[in-house]
Write a protein that holds these residues in place. Structure first.
Motif, PDB file in Angstrom:
ATOM      1  N   LYS A 264       1.101  -0.893   0.004  1.00 35.85           N
ATOM      2  CA  LYS A 264       0.111  -0.099   0.166  1.00 35.85           C
ATOM      3  C   LYS A 264       0.420   0.429  -0.294  1.00 35.85           C
ATOM      4  O   LYS A 264       1.813   1.480   1.230  1.00 35.85           O
ATOM      5  CB  LYS A 264      -0.420  -0.123   1.387  1.00 35.85           C
ATOM      6  N   GLU A 265       0.533   2.451  -0.852  1.00 34.92           N
ATOM      7  CA  GLU A 265       1.286   3.601  -1.558  1.00 34.92           C
ATOM      8  C   GLU A 265       0.700   4.417  -0.559  1.00 34.92           C
ATOM      9  O   GLU A 265      -0.886   4.259  -0.608  1.00 34.92           O
ATOM     10  CB  GLU A 265       1.703   3.622  -2.552  1.00 34.92           C
ATOM     11  N   ILE A 266       1.388   5.455   0.124  1.00 31.83           N
ATOM     12  CA  ILE A 266      -0.016   6.885   0.121  1.00 31.83           C
ATOM     13  C   ILE A 266      -0.611   7.352  -0.744  1.00 31.83           C
ATOM     14  O   ILE A 266      -0.353   7.068  -2.123  1.00 31.83           O
ATOM     15  CB  ILE A 266       1.383   7.916   0.714  1.00 31.83           C
ATOM     16  N   GLY A 267      -2.083   7.787  -0.901  1.00 33.86           N
ATOM     17  CA  GLY A 267      -2.620   8.120  -1.548  1.00 33.86           C
ATOM     18  C   GLY A 267      -2.414   9.458  -1.787  1.00 33.86           C
ATOM     19  O   GLY A 267      -2.211  10.256  -3.359  1.00 33.86           O
ATOM     20  N   GLY A 268      -1.397  10.198  -1.452  1.00 34.81           N
ATOM     21  CA  GLY A 268      -1.418  11.646  -1.683  1.00 34.81           C
ATOM     22  C   GLY A 268      -2.383  12.686  -1.833  1.00 34.81           C
ATOM     23  O   GLY A 268      -2.392  14.137  -1.849  1.00 34.81           O
ATOM     24  N   ALA A 269      -3.832  12.364  -1.254  1.00 33.46           N
ATOM     25  CA  ALA A 269      -5.212  13.212  -1.522  1.00 33.46           C
ATOM     26  C   ALA A 269      -4.511  14.699  -1.077  1.00 33.46           C
ATOM     27  O   ALA A 269      -5.105  16.452  -1.113  1.00 33.46           O
ATOM     28  CB  ALA A 269      -5.890  12.557  -1.265  1.00 33.46           C
ATOM     29  N   GLY A 270      -3.837  14.256   0.833  1.00 33.23           N
ATOM     30  CA  GLY A 270      -3.892  15.154   1.685  1.00 33.23           C
ATOM     31  C   GLY A 270      -2.893  16.470   1.130  1.00 33.23           C
ATOM     32  O   GLY A 270      -2.686  17.372   1.688  1.00 33.23           O
ATOM     33  N   ILE A 271      -1.610  15.914   0.773  1.00 31.21           N
ATOM     34  CA  ILE A 271      -0.693  16.494  -0.206  1.00 31.21           C
ATOM     35  C   ILE A 271      -1.197  17.556  -1.116  1.00 31.21           C
ATOM     36  O   ILE A 271      -0.679  18.182  -1.154  1.00 31.21           O
ATOM     37  CB  ILE A 271       0.647  15.711  -0.553  1.00 31.21           C
ATOM     38  N   VAL A 272      -2.152  16.801  -1.973  1.00 32.34           N
ATOM     39  CA  VAL A 272      -2.440  17.510  -3.412  1.00 32.34           C
ATOM     40  C   VAL A 272      -3.316  18.806  -2.486  1.00 32.34           C
ATOM     41  O   VAL A 272      -3.021  19.662  -3.092  1.00 32.34           O
ATOM     42  CB  VAL A 272      -3.469  16.420  -4.120  1.00 32.34           C
ATOM     43  N   ALA A 273      -4.369  18.846  -1.622  1.00 31.23           N
ATOM     44  CA  ALA A 273      -4.607  19.383  -1.494  1.00 31.23           C
ATOM     45  C   ALA A 273      -4.205  20.304  -0.221  1.00 31.23           C
ATOM     46  O   ALA A 273      -4.976  21.668  -0.900  1.00 31.23           O
ATOM     47  CB  ALA A 273      -6.414  19.228  -0.180  1.00 31.23           C
ATOM     48  N   GLY A 274      -3.066  19.721   0.407  1.00 32.54           N
ATOM     49  CA  GLY A 274      -2.381  21.435   1.051  1.00 32.54           C
ATOM     50  C   GLY A 274      -1.593  22.114  -0.154  1.00 32.54           C
ATOM     51  O   GLY A 274      -0.810  22.948  -0.222  1.00 32.54           O
ATOM     52  N   PHE A 275      -0.676  21.340  -1.705  1.00 31.41           N
ATOM     53  CA  PHE A 275      -0.604  22.055  -2.478  1.00 31.41           C
ATOM     54  C   PHE A 275      -1.378  23.018  -2.955  1.00 31.41           C
ATOM     55  O   PHE A 275      -0.816  24.186  -3.550  1.00 31.41           O
ATOM     56  CB  PHE A 275       0.435  21.242  -3.546  1.00 31.41           C
ATOM     57  N   GLU A 276      -2.472  22.755  -3.316  1.00 28.54           N
ATOM     58  CA  GLU A 276      -3.255  23.955  -4.022  1.00 28.54           C
ATOM     59  C   GLU A 276      -3.922  25.138  -2.669  1.00 28.54           C
ATOM     60  O   GLU A 276      -3.942  26.132  -2.839  1.00 28.54           O
ATOM     61  CB  GLU A 276      -5.265  23.288  -4.050  1.00 28.54           C
ATOM     62  N   LEU A 277      -4.100  24.590  -1.552  1.00 26.92           N
ATOM     63  CA  LEU A 277      -3.867  25.781  -0.800  1.00 26.92           C
ATOM     64  C   LEU A 277      -2.370  27.001  -0.366  1.00 26.92           C
ATOM     65  O   LEU A 277      -2.970  27.983  -0.371  1.00 26.92           O
ATOM     66  CB  LEU A 277      -4.145  25.174   1.298  1.00 26.92           C
ATOM     67  N   TYR A 278      -1.253  25.814  -0.485  1.00 23.89           N
ATOM     68  CA  TYR A 278      -0.251  26.760  -0.749  1.00 23.89           C
ATOM     69  C   TYR A 278      -0.065  27.247  -1.938  1.00 23.89           C
ATOM     70  O   TYR A 278      -0.329  28.909  -1.460  1.00 23.89           O
ATOM     71  CB  TYR A 278       1.090  25.785  -0.905  1.00 23.89           C
ATOM     72  N   ARG A 279      -0.899  27.515  -2.832  1.00 20.75           N
ATOM     73  CA  ARG A 279      -0.375  27.865  -3.870  1.00 20.75           C
ATOM     74  C   ARG A 279      -1.581  29.465  -3.990  1.00 20.75           C
ATOM     75  O   ARG A 279      -1.636  30.540  -4.421  1.00 20.75           O
ATOM     76  CB  ARG A 279      -1.214  27.303  -5.418  1.00 20.75           C
ATOM     77  N   MET A 280      -2.781  28.257  -3.323  1.00 15.55           N
ATOM     78  CA  MET A 280      -3.497  30.255  -3.338  1.00 15.55           C
ATOM     79  C   MET A 280      -3.140  31.008  -1.852  1.00 15.55           C
ATOM     80  O   MET A 280      -3.400  32.613  -2.103  1.00 15.55           O
ATOM     81  CB  MET A 280      -5.178  29.181  -2.624  1.00 15.55           C
ATOM     82  N   LEU A 281      -2.434  30.713  -1.475  1.00 16.09           N
ATOM     83  CA  LEU A 281      -1.849  31.417   0.214  1.00 16.09           C
ATOM     84  C   LEU A 281      -0.971  32.609  -0.878  1.00 16.09           C
ATOM     85  O   LEU A 281      -0.452  33.778  -0.606  1.00 16.09           O
ATOM     86  CB  LEU A 281      -0.807  30.826   0.831  1.00 16.09           C
ATOM     87  N   LYS A 282       0.801  32.131  -1.888  1.00 19.02           N
ATOM     88  CA  LYS A 282       1.533  31.738  -2.289  1.00 19.02           C
ATOM     89  C   LYS A 282       0.884  33.924  -3.473  1.00 19.02           C
ATOM     90  O   LYS A 282       0.710  34.456  -2.736  1.00 19.02           O
ATOM     91  CB  LYS A 282       2.009  31.420  -2.979  1.00 19.02           C
ATOM     92  N   GLN A 283      -0.720  33.241  -3.810  1.00 23.65           N
ATOM     93  CA  GLN A 283      -0.903  34.560  -4.254  1.00 23.65           C
ATOM     94  C   GLN A 283      -1.291  35.523  -3.792  1.00 23.65           C
ATOM     95  O   GLN A 283      -1.217  36.363  -4.005  1.00 23.65           O
ATOM     96  CB  GLN A 283      -2.161  33.404  -5.480  1.00 23.65           C
ATOM     97  N   GLN A 284      -2.028  34.642  -2.557  1.00 24.56           N
ATOM     98  CA  GLN A 284      -2.625  35.280  -2.042  1.00 24.56           C
ATOM     99  C   GLN A 284      -1.530  36.993  -0.831  1.00 24.56           C
ATOM    100  O   GLN A 284      -1.913  38.249  -1.204  1.00 24.56           O
ATOM    101  CB  GLN A 284      -3.279  35.087  -0.328  1.00 24.56           C
ATOM    102  N   ALA A 285       0.196  36.715  -0.792  1.00 22.18           N
ATOM    103  CA  ALA A 285       0.503  37.167  -0.392  1.00 22.18           C
ATOM    104  C   ALA A 285       1.256  38.224  -1.860  1.00 22.18           C
ATOM    105  O   ALA A 285       1.512  38.417  -1.586  1.00 22.18           O
ATOM    106  CB  ALA A 285       1.322  36.231   0.186  1.00 22.18           C
ATOM    107  N   LEU A 286       1.172  37.935  -2.457  1.00 28.70           N
ATOM    108  CA  LEU A 286       2.085  38.517  -3.941  1.00 28.70           C
ATOM    109  C   LEU A 286       0.661  39.820  -4.030  1.00 28.70           C
ATOM    110  O   LEU A 286       1.492  40.352  -4.079  1.00 28.70           O
ATOM    111  CB  LEU A 286       1.811  37.168  -5.378  1.00 28.70           C
TER     112      LEU A 286
END
Length: 329
Positions: A194-216
């Motif tokens: 069984k390997e990591i599905g990564g759904a949480g990491i993908v959601a975290g990455f999308e939140l990171y991108r949103m916060l990056k744009q907010q900071a810019l």
């Protein structure tokens, strides 16, 4: 958010000294315009010295760290640097006996300029370029750290075995995995990874991108693929539209550092030049390198010596942000 810059003439050359605001105490002549009557710069630093035996007053051969306090004082008449004060010697005394070097410039104005990075009427330090985005930066750091941790601890696949419980006990810790090993199991058993599905990491990455744009957006910073503005297809006007928020902030910075720093510093250079040349400068003449060591003027590719006169009014004109393209022409 703020910085102090002072103008000086040393060995015939004009120089600037930058003084971080967190090391300075300003004394205001006009608080509204940030005009100084005096500036005090003070900070602590550490020197490595030979240890001295208190009884024999001789070096012990060991090294010790000793803290000192630096202090410099500038006002409308003098510029003084004091001798470093050892902090283990009690409260500092700043008197004539402690003066290391100084000059009575007699300019009638403080040689230092105090300029806010971005104007803030509530505090003399002003605002930084990233004002309003620091909490977003912290959130981005936490998300990035959590995603990194989740990925690292879950990259190794987990073995999943469906087998009779009694046989599982016989395996113990002898289970060998990898391409060089085979796992022997009773009939009807299953073995899988069984390997990591990564759904949480993908959601975290999308939140990171949103916060990056907010900071810019908070910093009025624009990030654009250089390929989109390369070549002569884009006019300077079109590029200015793309960078409009960032150019608006650049205009604010030009206003702060232009009229608030560049022009006053140049006016002080004129005062200094008149001071060293004498008050009765009425005719234009070549500069004496021993007094004012200026780089040559270049006119039509020909270097010419500088000429000095009575000075004049200092004005500042900024150039365009982007050169005209063939489309603009």
């Amino acid at each position: 958010g703020a910085v102090a810059v002072s103008a000086h003439l040393r060995r015939g050359r004009f120089e600037l000294a930058v003084h971080p605001s967190f090391q300075c105490v300003p004394r205001w002549k006009d608080r509204r315009t940030s005009e100084l009557t005096a500036l005090i710069r003070s900070y602590e630093y550490v020197e490595e010295e030979d240890e001295i035996d208190p009884k024999t007053r001789q070096p012990t051969g060991r090294k010790v760290e000793r803290s000192y306090l630096f202090r410099r004082y500038m006002d409308e008449q003098v510029d003084i640097v004091f001798k470093p004060w050892p902090l283990d010697s009690g409260p500092p005394r700043w008197d004539e006996a402690q003066v290391a070097e100084g000059v009575a410039h007699g300019l009638g104005v403080c040689p230092a300029i105090w300029v806010q990075n971005l104007e803030n009427l509530d505090h003399y330090d002003g605002d930084s370029d990233c004002e309003g985005a620091y909490q977003t930066f912290d959130a981005m750091d936490r998300i990035s750290s959590q995603m990194n941790k989740a990925l690292l601890v879950n990259m190794d696949p987990t073995a999943v075995i469906t087998v009779d419980e009694a046989f599982l006990e016989t395996l113990g810790s002898t289970l060998a995995k990898g391409s060089d090993n085979a796992v022997k199991l009773p009939k009807g058993s299953t073995f899988d990874y069984k390997e990591i599905g990564g759904a949480g990491i993908v959601a975290g990455f999308e939140l990171y991108r949103m916060l990056k744009q907010q900071a810019l957006d908070a910093c009025r910073a624009i990030l654009i693929d250089p390929e989109k503005i390369s070549g002569s297809a884009q006019s300077a006007r079109a590029i200015e539209y793309l960078f409009a928020p960032m150019l608006e902030k650049a205009d604010d910075l030009r206003g702060q550092y232009g009229e608030g720093m560049v022009v006053p510093l140049l006016e002080r250079f004129v005062l200094i030049a008149n001071r060293v040349l004498g008050a009765g400068v009425t005719e234009v003449r070549e500069a004496d390198p021993a007094v004012l060591d200026l780089p040559p003027r270049v006119i039509d590719g020909v270097p010419l010596p500088h000429r000095v006169g009575r000075g004049g009014r200092v004005s500042l004109k900024w150039g365009p942000y982007f050169p005209a393209t063939t489309m603009d022409v």
